[in-house]
Design a protein around this motif. Sequence first.
Motif, PDB file in Angstrom:
ATOM      1  N   LYS A 171      21.502  53.835  82.295  1.00  0.00           N
ATOM      2  CA  LYS A 171      21.447  54.362  80.928  1.00  0.00           C
ATOM      3  C   LYS A 171      22.505  55.456  80.809  1.00  0.00           C
ATOM      4  N   ARG A 173      24.750  58.072  78.457  1.00  0.00           N
ATOM      5  CA  ARG A 173      24.872  58.799  77.197  1.00  0.00           C
ATOM      6  C   ARG A 173      26.255  58.596  76.604  1.00  0.00           C
ATOM      7  N   TYR A 175      28.540  59.046  72.588  1.00  0.00           N
ATOM      8  CA  TYR A 175      28.484  59.718  71.287  1.00  0.00           C
ATOM      9  C   TYR A 175      29.351  59.021  70.251  1.00  0.00           C
ATOM     10  N   SER A 190      23.737  51.737  76.662  1.00  0.00           N
ATOM     11  CA  SER A 190      24.213  52.934  75.954  1.00  0.00           C
ATOM     12  C   SER A 190      23.062  53.626  75.248  1.00  0.00           C
ATOM     13  N   VAL A 191      23.030  54.946  75.365  1.00  0.00           N
ATOM     14  CA  VAL A 191      22.037  55.757  74.662  1.00  0.00           C
ATOM     15  C   VAL A 191      22.773  56.907  73.977  1.00  0.00           C
ATOM     16  N   THR A 192      22.508  57.104  72.691  1.00  0.00           N
ATOM     17  CA  THR A 192      23.169  58.162  71.931  1.00  0.00           C
ATOM     18  C   THR A 192      22.329  59.428  72.004  1.00  0.00           C
ATOM     19  N   ILE A 193      22.904  60.470  72.589  1.00  0.00           N
ATOM     20  CA  ILE A 193      22.193  61.724  72.797  1.00  0.00           C
ATOM     21  C   ILE A 193      23.128  62.867  72.415  1.00  0.00           C
ATOM     22  N   VAL A 198      21.817  66.545  76.618  1.00  0.00           N
ATOM     23  CA  VAL A 198      22.139  65.657  77.741  1.00  0.00           C
ATOM     24  C   VAL A 198      21.555  66.162  79.059  1.00  0.00           C
ATOM     25  N   ALA A 201      18.032  65.367  79.410  1.00  0.00           N
ATOM     26  CA  ALA A 201      17.911  63.905  79.480  1.00  0.00           C
ATOM     27  C   ALA A 201      18.217  63.405  80.887  1.00  0.00           C
ATOM     28  N   ALA A 207      18.470  59.550  80.615  1.00  0.00           N
ATOM     29  CA  ALA A 207      19.822  59.035  80.846  1.00  0.00           C
ATOM     30  C   ALA A 207      20.117  59.136  82.337  1.00  0.00           C
ATOM     31  N   GLY A 210      26.177  60.536  81.852  1.00  0.00           N
ATOM     32  CA  GLY A 210      26.648  60.996  80.556  1.00  0.00           C
ATOM     33  C   GLY A 210      28.163  60.994  80.534  1.00  0.00           C
TER      34      GLY A 210
END
Length: 353
Positions: A171, A173, A175, A190-193, A198, A201, A207, A210
């Motif tokens: 996973k 992070r 943007y 993909s994870v939007t944080i 971060v 996370a 996540a 990052g």
Amino acid sequence: MRKSVLALAAAVLVGGMIPWSANAELDQLNLKVVGTWGNLSNWKVNEGPFWQQTMPAVSGGKITADAVPQTEVGIKGFEVMRMLKIGVFDVAHGVVGYIAGEDPIAEGIDLAGVIQNWDDARASMNAYRPIIAAQFEKTYGSKLLALYPFPSQVLFCKPPVNNVADLAGKKVRVYAASMGDLVEGLGGVSVTIAFAEVLPALEKGVADCGITGTMPAYQAKWWQVATHAYLFKVGYTATFAAMNLKTWNKLSPETKAFVEKQMQEFEDTSWKNTMAEDAMGITCNTGVGGECTEGKPGSMKKVEPSAADDAVRKKVLEDVVLKRWAERCGAECVKQWNETIGKIAGVKAPVPQ
């Protein structure tokens, strides 16, 4: 030591500039300015000193600013241009990637996995500048004043990541939309944080990795949790300064010329400062390559991508990132990109039919 470095940088910014010879012709202004993140170097070394010290000094006090970083006023990166458009701020600094979700034309300046060195980074931003300027005026009612970078964007991971294959199932992070495309093309999730979220996370396992700049990762203390600095080059984070068009249009011709001149000098200085601190960010996160000038170094494992990793990057760029972005942006947009950034980077996005 950090305070003395900042003080020296500010002194150079002010002392190295000659006051405008026709100050009497300038408009009297007090601008509302929002910068990027207050804990990172772009604000501390570039944006803050420029508005708080340099601009008042070189304008003979004619142009001052109430300048604050976005972290101080509690807004997020994707909100900056909306607030500039409605006049909450006169000038805004922000990262293009944060507005990319609603503006694929602007997104084209900073597609993940395309640019791999500093020379191409500056050349590509310059080549795409007229496109960004037109888009900012049309979509956000703003005048583009400057384009500059953050340090190179790489991956920082808590689980061991020693090559591109290790990203499978991780996973990560992101943007920006194209970052998500790149991560997914590499087999990750993909994870939007938000940047400020971060570190927790990573701590909680929300996540595994990052993406951010080399020095921002250190300044945000990612080194306290992440174990591997995987220097897979994602990009250079195109960052902008823009003025509300209504504010701009009220300025006299002399003031417009003065502001443009000072913003060009700000842009040049920002490039020099950021390029200089890029390698130091790696040193400070890993403890490798010399002494960290910013404080206590981290102990991440420094991992350089292999030739095989780079071959995967190129394939994912062509098969996933460029294809998905081309569908979002449309034929005319893609043609403009191919004639500018694509030509510099030696890649070509497919033109949608």
